[in-house]
Design an enzyme around this catalytic site. Structure first.
Site, PDB file in Angstrom:
ATOM      1  N   GLU A 734       0.947  -1.117  -0.112  1.00 33.28           N
ATOM      2  CA  GLU A 734       0.088  -0.144  -0.178  1.00 33.28           C
ATOM      3  C   GLU A 734       0.710   1.276  -0.034  1.00 33.28           C
ATOM      4  O   GLU A 734       1.723   1.425   1.005  1.00 33.28           O
ATOM      5  CB  GLU A 734      -1.035  -0.033   1.185  1.00 33.28           C
ATOM      6  CG  GLU A 734      -1.594  -1.260   1.342  1.00 33.28           C
ATOM      7  CD  GLU A 734      -2.988  -1.594   0.382  1.00 33.28           C
ATOM      8  OE1 GLU A 734      -3.197  -0.346   0.053  1.00 33.28           O
ATOM      9  OE2 GLU A 734      -2.932  -2.554   0.014  1.00 33.28           O
ATOM     10  N   CYS A 768      -1.853   9.363   3.896  1.00 34.92           N
ATOM     11  CA  CYS A 768      -2.088   8.717   2.676  1.00 34.92           C
ATOM     12  C   CYS A 768      -3.146   9.139   1.923  1.00 34.92           C
ATOM     13  O   CYS A 768      -2.985   9.371   0.713  1.00 34.92           O
ATOM     14  CB  CYS A 768      -1.748   7.250   2.294  1.00 34.92           C
ATOM     15  SG  CYS A 768      -2.867   6.252   3.516  1.00 34.92           S
TER      16      CYS A 768
HETATM   17  P1  NAD Z   1       8.392   4.719   4.261  1.00 29.84           P
HETATM   18  O1  NAD Z   1       8.370   3.904   3.033  1.00 29.84           O
HETATM   19  O2  NAD Z   1       9.629   5.492   4.576  1.00 29.84           O
HETATM   20  O3  NAD Z   1       8.593   3.500   5.426  1.00 29.84           O
HETATM   21  C1  NAD Z   1       7.704   2.546   5.747  1.00 29.84           C
HETATM   22  C2  NAD Z   1       8.205   1.478   6.310  1.00 29.84           C
HETATM   23  O4  NAD Z   1       9.122   0.859   5.330  1.00 29.84           O
HETATM   24  C3  NAD Z   1       8.863   1.582   7.488  1.00 29.84           C
HETATM   25  O5  NAD Z   1       8.677   0.702   8.532  1.00 29.84           O
HETATM   26  C4  NAD Z   1      10.315   1.682   7.130  1.00 29.84           C
HETATM   27  O6  NAD Z   1      11.359   1.282   8.188  1.00 29.84           O
HETATM   28  C5  NAD Z   1      10.392   0.607   5.961  1.00 29.84           C
HETATM   29  N1  NAD Z   1      11.349   0.415   5.092  1.00 29.84           N
HETATM   30  C6  NAD Z   1      12.332   1.529   4.704  1.00 29.84           C
HETATM   31  N2  NAD Z   1      13.270   1.062   3.615  1.00 29.84           N
HETATM   32  C7  NAD Z   1      12.962  -0.278   3.719  1.00 29.84           C
HETATM   33  C8  NAD Z   1      13.719  -1.492   2.905  1.00 29.84           C
HETATM   34  N3  NAD Z   1      14.601  -1.105   2.113  1.00 29.84           N
HETATM   35  N4  NAD Z   1      13.258  -2.575   3.050  1.00 29.84           N
HETATM   36  C9  NAD Z   1      12.189  -2.679   4.132  1.00 29.84           C
HETATM   37  N5  NAD Z   1      11.652  -1.967   4.637  1.00 29.84           N
HETATM   38  C10 NAD Z   1      11.879  -0.675   4.484  1.00 29.84           C
HETATM   39  O7  NAD Z   1       7.147   5.430   4.509  1.00 29.84           O
HETATM   40  P2  NAD Z   1       6.774   6.188   5.834  1.00 29.84           P
HETATM   41  O8  NAD Z   1       7.384   7.633   5.735  1.00 29.84           O
HETATM   42  O9  NAD Z   1       6.757   5.567   7.017  1.00 29.84           O
HETATM   43  O10 NAD Z   1       5.196   6.529   5.574  1.00 29.84           O
HETATM   44  C11 NAD Z   1       4.783   7.323   4.606  1.00 29.84           C
HETATM   45  C12 NAD Z   1       4.364   6.874   3.326  1.00 29.84           C
HETATM   46  O11 NAD Z   1       3.193   5.868   3.392  1.00 29.84           O
HETATM   47  C13 NAD Z   1       3.650   7.697   2.353  1.00 29.84           C
HETATM   48  O12 NAD Z   1       4.161   7.683   1.044  1.00 29.84           O
HETATM   49  C14 NAD Z   1       2.185   7.305   2.533  1.00 29.84           C
HETATM   50  O13 NAD Z   1       1.495   7.991   1.175  1.00 29.84           O
HETATM   51  C15 NAD Z   1       2.292   5.812   2.601  1.00 29.84           C
HETATM   52  N6  NAD Z   1       1.072   5.364   3.274  1.00 29.84           N
HETATM   53  C16 NAD Z   1       0.153   4.784   2.364  1.00 29.84           C
HETATM   54  C17 NAD Z   1      -0.795   4.063   3.047  1.00 29.84           C
HETATM   55  C18 NAD Z   1      -1.909   3.287   2.045  1.00 29.84           C
HETATM   56  O14 NAD Z   1      -2.858   2.689   2.887  1.00 29.84           O
HETATM   57  N7  NAD Z   1      -1.762   3.318   0.763  1.00 29.84           N
HETATM   58  C19 NAD Z   1      -1.192   4.326   4.317  1.00 29.84           C
HETATM   59  C20 NAD Z   1      -0.187   5.033   5.264  1.00 29.84           C
HETATM   60  C21 NAD Z   1       0.983   5.442   4.459  1.00 29.84           C
END
Ligand code: NAD
Length: 975
Positions: A734, A768
């Site tokens: 997501e 999001c």
């Molecule tokens: P992010 O992608 O920076 O981090 C999300 C998670 O991924 C964290 O736990 C992070 O530690 C992990 N992560 C980062 N790099 C990784 C890797 N290489 N391998 C595995 N895991 C890794 O996102 P964020 O800043 O925490 O959240 C914001 C984003 O999330 C926005 O883009 C938002 O739109 C999206 N979001 C989407 C939804 C949805 O339902 N579509 C809901 C909430 C947030």
């Protein structure tokens, strides 16, 4: 309390009815025609609803073509109720009938509005009030207005009130004296306190009261000098406590303590009305000056019952109309018995209620000057004259103001007049028998609205209740001395070998919220191995037992709700309501997937003679749950509860920014009784632990929510890992959004501005689902932008744990710097129409103030890429086609919205706006589990809907087992 004689009530009632009926309008007079018209609209409920919706939309329609088009769209589906010539006209859109039809519609609405609205200017209103005076009727005047969305608008409203008091005092000075009518004050104004600030918030009573009183005091001072009376109106139930608080606060101030010319409206349909009156009487006695109470039945019954049903809150009103009537009489008696403190003003058009009040007054021997009746302008005219003829004071509640904002008021009055529980309808329009009309009210059974769903969402906390506010405030105070919270990896054998980090409160960087021992890559491998060991036993645990453990987890989260809210507020800078919704959603996810799992895992067979066929769903193994910080509890819970319910074990990897609340979830799973190892809690850096998880052969599923780039990278790595790990890792991703709200040229701007502001700046735009683009049709663009900018300018920046805050900090310094850099870039692409200032807050926490860009080109980076902060781009569209092209013209498809009052436009947008979650005429954030399963497609995600019926399937593999049972002459069906 004094007994009231039923016979006396009946006598007085029959006398009033006789007077009313002898004054029935003569055929073909204007009043007669209006009554016939009203009776005619009531014949068909659907027609009536469509007609009133059209009337509501009418003032916003810019030209004849729009009027005729909307008329057709609203009345077309119910045209059967219209006479043939009107039906014929409805079908003509072109010249020469168009101006004719549009003109007729406007004329009729105008006439209708004039029936209920006393005038469009102070001078016009004064003339209407003069006419009332000649009928020996007193008045109170109310100023119709748009919803106050900004401080500028609140100032404007306060100015208009002062002008009204001054203007009416001048205009009425020459009136001949009349002891009964002039008792107290000749000029009487009714005021809505919520219009005196754009920051009206029942969750923040102290700040709201302060802001309202700033603008209220000058009004009261002027009223006192000019000898005018001020009555405070009552609005929705959610506002009631706050209205009473502000009123008491201001009247307890030394300068107003002894001022008697003040009143308040109190609604008898509220179950709490008796307690409120009790409290008011006690308070008024302590104040030492009586207060007038306008006892009304209440005008928002439908709204209150719908809102309660939607939120799962107790219904605040009596659901049986007769219960309200009975309560009204009880409260009337209370007022007369306590008239030393509360002066009775009995409002309404029900002859029985009025006769009852007259009888109570008689029984108490109250002089006519010491109480009064109130009725609405334009309604029940003969009744006003009948009561006045008895020598009682009748005060007419007369709204005045521009017709455009007046339409909402008008429609409320129309609905009230024509509702099938209305006395006006039964008594005046339908001529029901007198005995029936005068019967004492006896409450019947309650009628509750059904929400119509099996799954009941955990209700959001109603912070207009003092207990709820105290509970959260208490939880925050109790948490602070316990900080920093220790957080470490948790699974059999975990140690926390990675770096130690501190998590600071983004509202106040000096506060360390958590001290974390992170995991390193080796520990990630160990976590996956631990979850793998726990898998067989968990897989073989009956699904009903797994479901029970998740229900227990839900109960734990629900019972500790305020403590969890406090952690979320301090760790991630979420405001009260947002934090509360986060916890409620987590509770919902546990309960929802628990019951879905039982349904999804039910055995499915397709046996035929001699052959058994079984379709069996089985968990896939270890699921790595990788979550973002912006719904730090809800999303983490949703992904893990689904995996667990389906029988997978889980490695729980929270975002770096929100480990403390994640630890609470892991602990709740443990306390609920989920066996050790089934959930491995793994706080750590994504780039470090993520690759180790993907490389572990036991990990078969990754449930990821976060940014697009990380999601796509995980997807790619998962496929590449396949040959090494020996299976295809399923990735549920997501990701981000660039969500648009389309504002149509007939939209209700009060609602559209509110909806866009809430969607764009709620949790600082870090959702999001947040609105980052408003696509506005050319005809309303400038008006929309003007009100939007004022509204955004009025938002209060502050600490997230202060309930008066509307915009808190962004998650951390990295996010702040990234957002500010994007704003700087965007200056080169579009017009920066508003740049807020964080002021002093910037020194204490990681703040970015709201920013609004206009003249944004659809292809610009600003309009195409997610910023994830309080930045809104406004785009202008020529027409609906272009608006849809712009709205659909990004690589994301998560949420979208539309504000429109055209049924045809709504149909079109439903079909053509391609987003995962589309919201019409409401904000685009705040999806609820089961009611609005959530998720997007294109680059927003793989299309799976969290909190929906298909979500669990992603954590399962299906196997089909076919057995031939026809052997050696046996069919096998015997067994
Ligand atoms: P992010 O992608 O920076 O981090 C999300 C998670 O991924 C964290 O736990 C992070 O530690 C992990 N992560 C980062 N790099 C990784 C890797 N290489 N391998 C595995 N895991 C890794 O996102 P964020 O800043 O925490 O959240 C914001 C984003 O999330 C926005 O883009 C938002 O739109 C999206 N979001 C989407 C939804 C949805 O339902 N579509 C809901 C909430 C947030």
């Amino acid at each position: 309390m004094t007994q009231v004689d039923e016979r006396r009530i009946a006598e007085l009632g029959h006398d009033l009815l006789a007077r009313v009926r002898s004054a029935a309008p003569w055929p073909l007079t204007r009043a007669w025609v209006e009554d016939r018209g009203m009776a005619w609209t009531m014949r068909d409920e659907r027609f009536k609803a469509q007609l009133f919706r059209f009337v509501d939309a009418l003032p916003g329609l810019r030209d004849d073509a729009a009027v005729v088009r909307h008329l057709g769209e609203y009345l077309g589906p119910v045209a059967g109720a219209l006479p043939a010539p009107a039906r014929w006209l409805l079908g003509r859109q072109g010249w020469p009938t168009r101006p004719l039809v549009a003109g007729a519609a406007r004329f009729a609405a105008h006439r209708l509005a004039h029936k209920f609205i006393a005038g469009e200017s102070v001078a016009g209103a004064a003339r209407a009030l003069g006419r009332l005076r000649r009928r020996r009727l007193a008045f109170t005047i109310d100023l119709l207005g748009e919803t106050v969305l900004s401080e500028v608008e609140a100032d404007g409203y306060a100015d208009q009130y002062r002008a009204l008091i001054g203007g009416l005092s001048d205009a009425t000075v020459g009136w001949r004296a009349d002891d009964l009518l002039d008792q107290g004050a000749r000029v009487n104004v009714s005021i809505k306190l919520s219009a005196l600030t754009s920051r009206w918030d029942p969750a923040a009573p102290v700040a709201t009261s302060r802001a309202v009183r700033e603008r209220l005091r000058p009004i009261l001072r002027l009223a006192r000098t000019r000898g005018a009376f001020v009555n405070v109106d009552m609005e929705h139930h959610a506002y009631k406590e706050l209205v009473l608080t502000v009123l008491r606060d201001v009247l307890d101030e030394a300068e107003f303590r002894a001022w008697p010319d003040v009143g308040v409206a109190i609604q008898a349909y509220l179950r709490s009305c008796g307690d409120d009156l009790d409290r008011l009487a006690t308070w008024a006695r302590a104040r030492g000056t009586p207060l007038w109470v306008r006892l009304v039945k209440g005008a928002y019954w439908d709204y209150e019952t719908v809102i309660a049903a939607q939120n799962g809150w107790p219904v605040p009103v009596w659901t049986d109309k007769r219960a309200t009537d009975a309560a009204f009489e009880a409260h009337t008696r209370f007022l007369f018995a306590n008239r030393d403190a509360l002066r009775p003003a009995i409002a309404g058009h029900n002859v029985r209620s009025i006769a009852h009040a007259l009888a109570v007054a008689e029984a108490h021997g109250v002089a006519p000057a010491d109480y009064e009746f109130q009725m609405l302008y334009g309604m029940a005219e003969p009744l006003k004259d009948a009561v006045a003829a008895l020598g009682r004071r009748v005060r007419v509640y007369a709204p005045f103001g521009r017709l455009l904002p007046g339409m909402a008021y008008l429609v409320r009055r129309l609905l009230e007049n024509t509702s099938n529980t209305s006395f006006v309808r039964a008594g005046f329009l339908e001529g029901a028998p007198e005995e029936h009309l005068l019967m004492p009210p006896i409450a019947g059974p309650e009628r509750l609205r059904h929400v119509g769903a099996d799954f009941v969402n955990e209700p959001l906390t109603d912070f207009s209740r003092a207990e709820a506010r105290d509970a959260l405030q208490g939880a925050i105070s109790a948490l602070r001395p316990r900080l920093p919270l220790p957080v470490a990896p948790h699974f059999p054998g975990a140690v926390g070998r990675g770096p130690r980090v501190e998590i600071r409160n983004p509202s106040r960087l000096s506060e360390v919220v958590a001290q974390v021992r992170q995991a390193d890559a080796g520990e990630a491998t160990a976590a996956a191995a631990s979850a793998a060991r726990a898998f067989p036993a968990w897989r073989d645990t009956p699904v009903a037992e797994r479901a029970r453990l998740l229900e227990t987890t839900a109960d734990l989260l629900a019972s500790e709700r305020m403590r969890l809210c406090a952690i979320i507020a301090l760790e991630t800078g979420k405001g009260w309501r947002e934090a509360d919704a986060d916890v409620a959603e987590a509770v919902d996810f546990c309960r929802y997937y628990a019951r879905e799992a039982i349904a999804v895992l039910a055995p499915r067979t397709r046996d035929v003679p001699g052959e058994r066929n079984e379709y069996r769903r089985e968990p896939r193994g270890v699921a790595a749950v990788i979550a973002p910080w912006n719904f730090p509890l809800a999303i983490l819970t949703g992904m893990s509860a689904a995996a667990l319910a389906a029988g997978n074990t889980v490695v729980l990897k929270p975002a770096e920014q929100s480990p403390a609340i994640a630890w609470e979830l892991s602990d709740a799973f443990r306390r609920a009784g989920i066996p050790a190892g089934v959930v491995a809690f793994l706080p750590g850096v994504g780039e470090v632990v993520g690759p180790a998880l993907l490389a572990h052969p036991a990990v078969t599923t990754v449930a990821f929510t976060g940014s697009r780039d990380v999601g796509l990278a995980i997807g790619r790595d998962a496929w590449l890992a396949a040959p090494r790990v020996g299976h295809v890792i399923r990735v549920i991703a997501e990701m981000g959004g660039k969500n648009a709200i389309i504002v149509d040229d007939d939209a209700d701007l009060d609602e559209a501005v509110q909806g866009v502001v809430a969607s764009a700046f709620g949790y600082q735009g870090q959702k999001c689902s947040a609105c980052s683009r408003a696509v506005v049709l050319d005809a309303v663009h400038d008006a929309f932008v003007a009100r939007l900018l004022d509204a955004v300018r009025s938002l209060v920046i502050g600490e997230a744990d202060d309930p008066a805050t509307q915009v808190g900090p962004v998650i951390d310094a990295e996010a702040r710097d990234r957002i500010l850099a994007r704003i700087a870039d965007a200056r080169g692409e579009a017009t920066l129409a508003y740049a807020g200032d964080v002021g002093e807050w910037g020194k204490r926490g990681t703040y970015v103030a709201p920013h609004v860009f206009t003249a944004v080109p659809p292809e610009s980076r600003l309009a195409q890429e997610e910023i994830f902060g309080p930045v809104l781009a406004v785009l202008r569209a020529r027409d609906l086609d272009q608006a849809l092209a712009i709205a659909n013209g990004t690589r994301y498809a998560l949420t979208g919205g539309l504000y429109s009052r055209s049924p045809a436009t709504i149909q079109r947008v439903r079909r053509d706006f391609h987003v995962g979650n589309l919201y019409i005429n409401r904000k685009i954030t705040g999806a609820l589990v089961d009611r609005q399963p959530f998720g997007g497609f294109k680059l927003s995600g793989v299309g799976a809907k969290a909190g929906g019926p298909d979500y669990l399937l992603q954590f399962l593999d299906a196997r089909v087992i076919t057995e031939n049972t026809l052997r050696h002459g046996f069919t096998g069906d015997e067994t």
